[in-house]
Design an enzyme around this catalytic site. Structure first.
Site, PDB file in Angstrom:
ATOM      1  N   LYS A  41       0.910  -1.201  -0.053  1.00 60.15           N
ATOM      2  CA  LYS A  41      -0.097   0.148   0.011  1.00 60.15           C
ATOM      3  C   LYS A  41       0.756   1.136  -0.045  1.00 60.15           C
ATOM      4  CE  LYS A  41      -3.634   1.975   3.063  1.00 60.15           C
ATOM      5  NZ  LYS A  41      -4.080   2.012   4.340  1.00 60.15           N
ATOM      6  N   THR A 132       5.129 -12.904  14.895  1.00 61.13           N
ATOM      7  CA  THR A 132       6.284 -12.215  15.644  1.00 61.13           C
ATOM      8  C   THR A 132       6.232 -13.004  16.954  1.00 61.13           C
ATOM      9  OG1 THR A 132       6.647 -10.144  17.016  1.00 61.13           O
ATOM     10  CG2 THR A 132       4.486 -10.277  16.021  1.00 61.13           C
ATOM     11  N   GLU A 134       6.004 -11.556  19.712  1.00 63.81           N
ATOM     12  CA  GLU A 134       5.506 -10.451  20.630  1.00 63.81           C
ATOM     13  C   GLU A 134       4.076 -11.417  20.930  1.00 63.81           C
ATOM     14  OE1 GLU A 134       5.974  -6.459  20.127  1.00 63.81           O
ATOM     15  OE2 GLU A 134       7.988  -6.591  18.950  1.00 63.81           O
ATOM     16  N   TYR A 160      -0.299  -3.767  19.181  1.00 69.92           N
ATOM     17  CA  TYR A 160       0.379  -4.367  17.873  1.00 69.92           C
ATOM     18  C   TYR A 160       0.251  -5.976  18.205  1.00 69.92           C
ATOM     19  CZ  TYR A 160       4.249  -6.344  15.514  1.00 69.92           C
ATOM     20  OH  TYR A 160       5.072  -7.208  14.708  1.00 69.92           O
ATOM     21  N   LYS A 164      -1.401  -8.825  15.880  1.00 67.83           N
ATOM     22  CA  LYS A 164      -0.708 -10.205  15.047  1.00 67.83           C
ATOM     23  C   LYS A 164      -1.107 -11.379  15.595  1.00 67.83           C
ATOM     24  CE  LYS A 164       2.279  -9.788  12.630  1.00 67.83           C
ATOM     25  NZ  LYS A 164       2.145  -9.640  10.988  1.00 67.83           N
ATOM     26  N   ARG A 283       7.715   3.005  27.741  1.00 65.30           N
ATOM     27  CA  ARG A 283       6.836   2.578  27.013  1.00 65.30           C
ATOM     28  C   ARG A 283       5.477   1.949  27.976  1.00 65.30           C
ATOM     29  NH1 ARG A 283       8.242  -1.328  22.364  1.00 65.30           N
ATOM     30  NH2 ARG A 283       8.581   0.301  21.174  1.00 65.30           N
TER      31      ARG A 283
HETATM   32  P1  NAD Z   1       7.447  -2.299   8.180  1.00 66.99           P
HETATM   33  O1  NAD Z   1       6.706  -1.425   8.747  1.00 66.99           O
HETATM   34  O2  NAD Z   1       8.976  -1.934   7.605  1.00 66.99           O
HETATM   35  O3  NAD Z   1       6.789  -2.650   6.755  1.00 66.99           O
HETATM   36  C1  NAD Z   1       5.512  -2.954   6.652  1.00 66.99           C
HETATM   37  C2  NAD Z   1       5.082  -2.812   5.074  1.00 66.99           C
HETATM   38  O4  NAD Z   1       3.800  -2.954   5.051  1.00 66.99           O
HETATM   39  C3  NAD Z   1       5.353  -1.343   4.528  1.00 66.99           C
HETATM   40  O5  NAD Z   1       5.825  -1.460   3.051  1.00 66.99           O
HETATM   41  C4  NAD Z   1       3.963  -0.947   4.210  1.00 66.99           C
HETATM   42  O6  NAD Z   1       3.631   0.034   3.082  1.00 66.99           O
HETATM   43  C5  NAD Z   1       3.313  -2.253   4.111  1.00 66.99           C
HETATM   44  N1  NAD Z   1       1.535  -2.110   4.594  1.00 66.99           N
HETATM   45  C6  NAD Z   1       1.287  -1.604   5.621  1.00 66.99           C
HETATM   46  N2  NAD Z   1      -0.120  -1.739   5.493  1.00 66.99           N
HETATM   47  C7  NAD Z   1      -0.602  -2.191   4.200  1.00 66.99           C
HETATM   48  C8  NAD Z   1      -1.654  -2.754   3.591  1.00 66.99           C
HETATM   49  N3  NAD Z   1      -2.883  -2.590   4.185  1.00 66.99           N
HETATM   50  N4  NAD Z   1      -1.574  -3.096   2.642  1.00 66.99           N
HETATM   51  C9  NAD Z   1      -0.545  -3.484   1.788  1.00 66.99           C
HETATM   52  N5  NAD Z   1       0.625  -3.076   2.476  1.00 66.99           N
HETATM   53  C10 NAD Z   1       0.630  -2.698   3.626  1.00 66.99           C
HETATM   54  O7  NAD Z   1       7.611  -3.758   8.713  1.00 66.99           O
HETATM   55  P2  NAD Z   1       8.699  -4.957   9.033  1.00 66.99           P
HETATM   56  O8  NAD Z   1       9.520  -4.716  10.199  1.00 66.99           O
HETATM   57  O9  NAD Z   1       9.452  -5.083   7.794  1.00 66.99           O
HETATM   58  O10 NAD Z   1       7.890  -6.167   9.323  1.00 66.99           O
HETATM   59  C11 NAD Z   1       7.133  -7.314   8.395  1.00 66.99           C
HETATM   60  C12 NAD Z   1       6.454  -8.235   9.108  1.00 66.99           C
HETATM   61  O11 NAD Z   1       7.322  -8.905   9.992  1.00 66.99           O
HETATM   62  C13 NAD Z   1       5.345  -7.633   9.987  1.00 66.99           C
HETATM   63  O12 NAD Z   1       4.188  -8.363   9.644  1.00 66.99           O
HETATM   64  C14 NAD Z   1       5.627  -7.775  11.339  1.00 66.99           C
HETATM   65  O13 NAD Z   1       4.711  -7.907  12.285  1.00 66.99           O
HETATM   66  C15 NAD Z   1       6.760  -8.901  11.099  1.00 66.99           C
HETATM   67  N6  NAD Z   1       7.798  -8.879  12.158  1.00 66.99           N
HETATM   68  C16 NAD Z   1       8.620  -7.805  12.219  1.00 66.99           C
HETATM   69  C17 NAD Z   1       9.723  -7.999  12.858  1.00 66.99           C
HETATM   70  C18 NAD Z   1      10.717  -6.669  13.161  1.00 66.99           C
HETATM   71  O14 NAD Z   1      11.486  -6.994  14.076  1.00 66.99           O
HETATM   72  N7  NAD Z   1      10.700  -5.857  12.408  1.00 66.99           N
HETATM   73  C19 NAD Z   1      10.019  -9.233  13.883  1.00 66.99           C
HETATM   74  C20 NAD Z   1       9.121 -10.250  13.792  1.00 66.99           C
HETATM   75  C21 NAD Z   1       8.203  -9.853  12.733  1.00 66.99           C
HETATM   76  P1  TYD Z   2      11.374  -1.464  18.585  1.00 68.27           P
HETATM   77  O1  TYD Z   2      12.507  -1.397  17.658  1.00 68.27           O
HETATM   78  O2  TYD Z   2      10.020  -0.386  18.703  1.00 68.27           O
HETATM   79  O3  TYD Z   2      10.795  -3.215  18.614  1.00 68.27           O
HETATM   80  P2  TYD Z   2       9.759  -3.664  19.747  1.00 68.27           P
HETATM   81  O4  TYD Z   2       9.145  -3.060  20.484  1.00 68.27           O
HETATM   82  O5  TYD Z   2       9.069  -4.328  18.685  1.00 68.27           O
HETATM   83  O6  TYD Z   2      10.806  -4.641  20.606  1.00 68.27           O
HETATM   84  O7  TYD Z   2      11.836  -1.391  20.308  1.00 68.27           O
HETATM   85  C1  TYD Z   2      13.017  -2.245  20.634  1.00 68.27           C
HETATM   86  C2  TYD Z   2      13.185  -2.132  22.160  1.00 68.27           C
HETATM   87  O8  TYD Z   2      13.769  -0.544  22.396  1.00 68.27           O
HETATM   88  C3  TYD Z   2      11.887  -1.962  22.968  1.00 68.27           C
HETATM   89  O9  TYD Z   2      12.228  -2.397  24.156  1.00 68.27           O
HETATM   90  C4  TYD Z   2      11.607  -0.414  23.203  1.00 68.27           C
HETATM   91  C5  TYD Z   2      13.088   0.334  23.241  1.00 68.27           C
HETATM   92  N1  TYD Z   2      12.969   1.642  22.420  1.00 68.27           N
HETATM   93  C6  TYD Z   2      13.706   2.524  23.314  1.00 68.27           C
HETATM   94  O10 TYD Z   2      14.227   2.420  24.315  1.00 68.27           O
HETATM   95  N2  TYD Z   2      13.627   3.885  22.608  1.00 68.27           N
HETATM   96  C7  TYD Z   2      13.052   4.130  21.149  1.00 68.27           C
HETATM   97  O11 TYD Z   2      13.446   5.150  20.891  1.00 68.27           O
HETATM   98  C8  TYD Z   2      12.610   3.124  20.662  1.00 68.27           C
HETATM   99  C9  TYD Z   2      11.936   3.277  19.228  1.00 68.27           C
HETATM  100  C10 TYD Z   2      12.537   1.811  21.359  1.00 68.27           C
END
Ligand code: NAD
Ligand code: TYD
Length: 352
Positions: A41, A132, A134, A160, A164, A283
């Site tokens: 999107k 995730t 989480e 969040y 999920k 948080r």
């Molecule tokens: P991100 O926020 O970087 O990317 C999300 C992408 O989804 C973006 O490109 C956004 O434009 C797209 N998007 C959002 N809403 C949409 C919609 N309605 N239709 C189509 N596209 C849409 O996220 P990320 O960190 O790359 O995470 C990707 C997936 O992995 C997520 O499902 C997240 O829950 C999961 N995940 C992330 C982590 C992490 O550490 N980042 C860890 C475990 C699982």
């Molecule tokens: P984040 O990268 O948001 O991932 P998640 O909450 O999904 O684990 O945060 C990682 C950890 O860092 C989380 O314990 C929250 C903390 N955090 C900070 O202390 N300062 C910040 O500005 C952010 C974005 C996260």
């Protein structure tokens, strides 16, 4: 005798985001015979410039589509007949979910249902849900012997993680009720290139480079289990090819670090003073510790993390130094307003 490799058409939703884009690069490189269709999107977190390197690849197509838009999703299925869907698309930031949960329910739950309905209607070999760790909630800091297994009960803390978890339950229900061939991966915190600068590691790198305060929530003793993004991509590739239908696979590399440790490592790597570290208001509902037991995916699919954190964080910092334009463009735009809203009023609790 000539043996032809199977060739797949894979839909990757959320492919303009952090992990999805890394997965697209990984798959086009590892399986050059596959077709990859990215459905995104382009929310604030999606960035088309991230995909610039693959835009001209004849086996790649980008479609700007919202996964909640049933009509558009169905049309794409009719046109492309995908064999596999990997659903990364999500609202992914816990802090944003605390401010505004609704969009998390729409994309993360309803969007997942729309994608699976399309899979039911048009047929699919595999629907893979990227979830995730989480969804398991958190572990206490004084029990380092405890880890999340696939049997750990779902017990979420934030809007969040709740969205999920709801999606995961829906995915398993579609398997049981309709026989949809699904798999789920539940991964720990990823880091690496193209990580959106609102998340801990890229935010701290960007702020440190600008000599801005490094906002650590509370005491910074919360623990996350960090995995280099390519290792997550490798796990998903294995699961969609060899994972058992109806199964959940936890993905994590036994690499637990407190937030304060992470921030200090970044300061050290960048040659910046720790005096930039600023402890700010915690948080709400902040999860204490995440830690994955990856025994199932290791023993069943032979997965193991290849990148050690010491190497991965160096590679990541190098990437942010060499690709300043990518993240500087992001943090100079709309994101400024977000930063001001989230951190402007956040009470500073002490400065070390
Ligand atoms: P991100 O926020 O970087 O990317 C999300 C992408 O989804 C973006 O490109 C956004 O434009 C797209 N998007 C959002 N809403 C949409 C919609 N309605 N239709 C189509 N596209 C849409 O996220 P990320 O960190 O790359 O995470 C990707 C997936 O992995 C997520 O499902 C997240 O829950 C999961 N995940 C992330 C982590 C992490 O550490 N980042 C860890 C475990 C699982
Ligand atoms: P984040 O990268 O948001 O991932 P998640 O909450 O999904 O684990 O945060 C990682 C950890 O860092 C989380 O314990 C929250 C903390 N955090 C900070 O202390 N300062 C910040 O500005 C952010 C974005 C996260």
């Amino acid at each position: 005798m000539i043996t032809y490799l199977p060739t797949y058409n894979i839909f990757v939703t959320g492919g303009a985001g952090f992990i999805g884009s890394n997965f697209i690069f990984y798959m086009l490189d590892k399986h050059p015979e596959y077709r990859i269709v990215c459905i995104d999107k382009l929310t604030y977190a999606g960035n088309l410039s991230t995909l610039a390197a693959v835009m001209d690849n004849p086996n790649f197509r980008f479609c700007k589509v919202d996964i909640c838009d049933r009509k558009a999703v169905y049309e794409l299925f009719e046109e492309e007949h995908p064999d596999i869907v990997v659903n990364f698309a999500a609202e992914s930031h816990v802090d944003r979910s605390i401010e505004n949960p609704e969009v998390f329910l729409d994309t993360n739950i309803k969007g997942t249902a729309v994608m699976m309905d399309a899979c039911r209607k048009y047929g699919i070999q595999r629907y893979h849900q990227v979830s995730t760790d989480e969804v398991y909630g958190d572990l206490p800091l004084d029990r380092p012997d405890l880890f999340f297994t696939e049997e750990t009960p779902i017990h979420t803390s934030s809007p969040y993680s709740s969205s999920k978890a709801a999606a995961d339950l829906l995915v398993l229900a579609y398997h049981r009720t309709y026989g949809l061939p699904v798999t789920i991966s539940r991964c720990s915190n990823n880091y690496g290139p193209y990580h959106f600068p609102e998340k801990l590691i890229p935010l701290m790198i960007a702020n440190a480079l600008a000599d801005k305060p490094l906002p650590v929530y509370g005491e910074g003793l919360n623990v996350r289990d960090w995995l280099y993004v390519e290792d997550h991509c490798k796990a998903i590739d294995l699961i969609i090819h060899k994972g058992r239908v109806g199964e959940v696979y936890n993905v994590g590399g036994h690499n637990e670090k407190t937030n304060i440790e992470i921030v200090k490592i970044i300061c050290k790597e960048l040659g910046k003073p720790e005096s930039l570290i600023t402890h700010v208001e915690d948080r709400k509902g902040h999860d204490m510790r995440y830690a994955i037991d990856p025994e199932k995916i290791s023993s069943e699919l032979g997965w193991y993390p290849e990148t050690r954190f010491e190497d991965g964080i160096k590679k990541t910092i190098k990437w942010y130094l060499e690709n300043r334009q990518w993240w500087e463009t992001i943090i100079s735009g709309e994101y400024q307003k977000y930063y001001e809203k989230m951190y402007g009023d956040r009470e500073q609790i002490n400065k070390k």
